[in-house]
Scaffold this motif. Structure first.
Motif, PDB file in Angstrom:
ATOM      1  N   CYS A  17       0.851  -1.113  -0.115  1.00 54.81           N
ATOM      2  CA  CYS A  17       0.039  -0.070  -0.120  1.00 54.81           C
ATOM      3  C   CYS A  17       0.967   1.415   0.014  1.00 54.81           C
ATOM      4  O   CYS A  17       1.900   1.073   0.676  1.00 54.81           O
ATOM      5  CB  CYS A  17      -0.906  -0.011   1.115  1.00 54.81           C
ATOM      6  N   CYS A  20      -0.403   3.119   3.745  1.00 52.33           N
ATOM      7  CA  CYS A  20      -0.139   2.663   4.932  1.00 52.33           C
ATOM      8  C   CYS A  20       0.984   1.600   4.961  1.00 52.33           C
ATOM      9  O   CYS A  20       1.283   1.087   6.001  1.00 52.33           O
ATOM     10  CB  CYS A  20      -1.349   1.800   5.725  1.00 52.33           C
ATOM     11  N   CYS A  31      -5.836  -1.739  -1.033  1.00 53.25           N
ATOM     12  CA  CYS A  31      -5.143  -2.010   0.400  1.00 53.25           C
ATOM     13  C   CYS A  31      -6.699  -2.656   1.078  1.00 53.25           C
ATOM     14  O   CYS A  31      -7.554  -1.898   1.146  1.00 53.25           O
ATOM     15  CB  CYS A  31      -4.611  -0.875   0.825  1.00 53.25           C
ATOM     16  N   ASN A  33      -6.567  -2.916   4.069  1.00 54.28           N
ATOM     17  CA  ASN A  33      -6.633  -2.243   5.334  1.00 54.28           C
ATOM     18  C   ASN A  33      -7.215  -0.615   5.221  1.00 54.28           C
ATOM     19  O   ASN A  33      -8.113  -0.291   6.040  1.00 54.28           O
ATOM     20  CB  ASN A  33      -5.243  -2.191   6.047  1.00 54.28           C
ATOM     21  N   CYS A  34      -6.770   0.167   4.295  1.00 57.97           N
ATOM     22  CA  CYS A  34      -7.104   1.562   4.167  1.00 57.97           C
ATOM     23  C   CYS A  34      -7.749   1.843   2.820  1.00 57.97           C
ATOM     24  O   CYS A  34      -8.046   2.993   2.588  1.00 57.97           O
ATOM     25  CB  CYS A  34      -5.881   2.503   4.695  1.00 57.97           C
ATOM     26  N   GLY A  36      -6.167   2.159   0.168  1.00 57.19           N
ATOM     27  CA  GLY A  36      -5.225   2.834  -0.538  1.00 57.19           C
ATOM     28  C   GLY A  36      -4.745   2.312  -1.803  1.00 57.19           C
ATOM     29  O   GLY A  36      -4.980   0.876  -1.939  1.00 57.19           O
TER      30      GLY A  36
END
Ligand SMILES: [Zn+2]
Length: 104
Positions: A17, A20, A31, A33-34, A36
């Protein structure tokens, strides 16, 4: 450039990413997670054998890279033990990802 198209050229790339820095595994477009944007880069070696087994006299190992990426591959060496370090000597894509490791 994608995970699959790189594998077909014999290159194992992982997505990281840009926001992050998390490595996405299994590979994804954004991503997990975020959300991105991902950049593809070569995996960092060596990996560590987590599990190994033999089928019909051929050895296989599950190896972990970068603490998150777990892939199954064939390996020419015998007498493998979890904890041994490996590198990827060959990779490709034939319906599923294919890897060959070697002990280092
Ligand atoms: Zn992210």
């Amino acid at each position: 450039m994608s995970f699959e198209s790189e594998l077909k050229k014999g290159r194992f790339a992982v997505g990281q990413c840009t926001k992050c820095n998390r490595v996405s595994w299994p590979p994804s477009e954004s991503c997990n997670n975020c959300f991105g944007e991902m950049v593809q880069r070569p995996v960092k070696e060596p990996g560590t054998i987590i599990e190994c087994s033999a089928i019909d006299g051929k050895a296989f190992a599950m190896a972990e890279f970068e603490g998150v990426i777990r892939i199954l591959g064939s390996i020419p060496e015998k007498n493998l033990e979890p904890g041994h370090k490996v590198k990827i000597t060959r990779c490709g894509f034939d319906q599923t990802p294919k890897f060959t490791f070697a002990l280092i």
